[in-house]
Design an enzyme around this catalytic site. Sequence first.
Site, PDB file in Angstrom:
ATOM      1  N   GLY A  39      -4.432  28.296  11.717  1.00 23.62           N
ATOM      2  CA  GLY A  39      -5.459  28.987  12.470  1.00 23.62           C
ATOM      3  C   GLY A  39      -5.818  30.362  11.950  1.00 23.62           C
ATOM      4  NE  ARG A  97     -18.607  41.307  30.832  1.00 23.72           N
ATOM      5  CZ  ARG A  97     -18.637  39.986  30.987  1.00 23.72           C
ATOM      6  NH1 ARG A  97     -19.051  39.472  32.122  1.00 23.72           N
ATOM      7  NH2 ARG A  97     -18.254  39.186  30.015  1.00 23.72           N
ATOM      8  CG  HIS A 131     -21.551  46.363  30.912  1.00 26.05           C
ATOM      9  ND1 HIS A 131     -22.417  45.517  31.578  1.00 26.05           N
ATOM     10  CD2 HIS A 131     -20.643  46.766  31.843  1.00 26.05           C
ATOM     11  CE1 HIS A 131     -22.045  45.402  32.834  1.00 26.05           C
ATOM     12  NE2 HIS A 131     -20.981  46.152  33.036  1.00 26.05           N
ATOM     13  CG  ASP A 169     -25.735  45.898  39.658  1.00 28.45           C
ATOM     14  OD1 ASP A 169     -26.369  46.800  39.056  1.00 28.45           O
ATOM     15  OD2 ASP A 169     -25.085  45.029  39.053  1.00 28.45           O
ATOM     16  CE  LYS A 192     -23.411  43.384  42.139  1.00 29.10           C
ATOM     17  NZ  LYS A 192     -23.303  42.687  40.878  1.00 29.10           N
ATOM     18  CG  ASP A 222     -19.939  36.156  32.302  1.00 34.93           C
ATOM     19  OD1 ASP A 222     -19.896  35.035  31.750  1.00 34.93           O
ATOM     20  OD2 ASP A 222     -18.933  36.859  32.467  1.00 34.93           O
ATOM     21  CB  ALA A 224     -25.865  32.541  36.323  1.00 32.82           C
ATOM     22  N   GLY A 225     -23.794  34.144  38.775  1.00 36.59           N
ATOM     23  CA  GLY A 225     -23.626  34.222  40.225  1.00 36.59           C
ATOM     24  C   GLY A 225     -24.463  35.325  40.838  1.00 36.59           C
ATOM     25  CB  THR A 226     -24.880  38.921  39.919  1.00 32.33           C
ATOM     26  OG1 THR A 226     -23.493  39.233  40.053  1.00 32.33           O
ATOM     27  CG2 THR A 226     -25.708  40.094  40.377  1.00 32.33           C
TER      28      THR A 226
END
Length: 312
Positions: A39, A97, A131, A169, A192, A222, A224-226
């Site tokens: 690897g 992040r 970010h 946000d 939020k 990322d 996609a929840g937000t």
Amino acid sequence: MHGELKIISGSASPKLAEAICEHLGTKPSPVLRERFSDGEIRIEIGENVRGDDVFVVQPTCSPVNYHLMELCLMLDALKRASASRVTAVVPYFGYARQDRKVVPRAPISAKLVADIMSAAGMQRLVTCDLHAGQIQGFFDCPVDNLFAAPVLLEHLRDRDDDFVIISPDAGGVERARAYAKRLGASLAIVDKRRDAPNQAKAMHIIGDVKDKVAVVIDDMIDTAGTMCAAANVIMDNGAKDVMACATHAVLSGPAIHRLEESAFSEVIVTDTIPLNDEKGCCKKIKQRSVASLLAKAINNVHTESSVSVLFI
């Protein structure tokens, strides 16, 4: 001035590197990238780079650790090959992040990665939409943090709509305001509450979205929840349509499924991160290229011209 301009591509996004070279009227320099049976990564630069001005194009996207290690090995190889200057072109900077301690006994990973890249031989960094802008201070070398806004704004200007720009946000208000100013649009914010990492619950809208085309602006998507939670709240508040714009299409975990089932009519992203077959097949995702932007930045760095002319 440094020596000849040369572009070297890692394995993360060779198509982006080739597109950059097309804009610059050159070709990527040959580089051997292999894995040993256990690897380990093997890197070998395929031509003489002594005294040259070398730019290594490698977003540190998934698999993040592999691409980061490959980047560092290329930087080290160029340093030991006596390149005059080695610039890392990292359209998407992974670990960005993790830029501060949010709990005790946690690392500041973005700073550690900056130190590793510098130790490997990086003398300058060109990146897109960090970010947090303060991450530039983690590096002891010049950092050109480009903005993909001109690329995304070009797509929006093709539409004749009454836009309202939405920040998902409070932290993204400055970014959203910049888009709203250039489009002559109004601004709104999604309030939020984040319950756990990669999970967010949108609550309500601060601002007026009724009968307007809402555009949710963020630096990355990322899981996609937000984004998807924001889209539902926006439509519940009477918006005519809702779109999303983001520079970095991380799209991990359930992101594609969420976007396909979401209220978004379009999701506009750039190619700072390449889309695999599954992501590319999502009909809602429209990808715009930052190759021209990066090529201009590379040319200006090479010719010792101003890079700030590319900022908006």
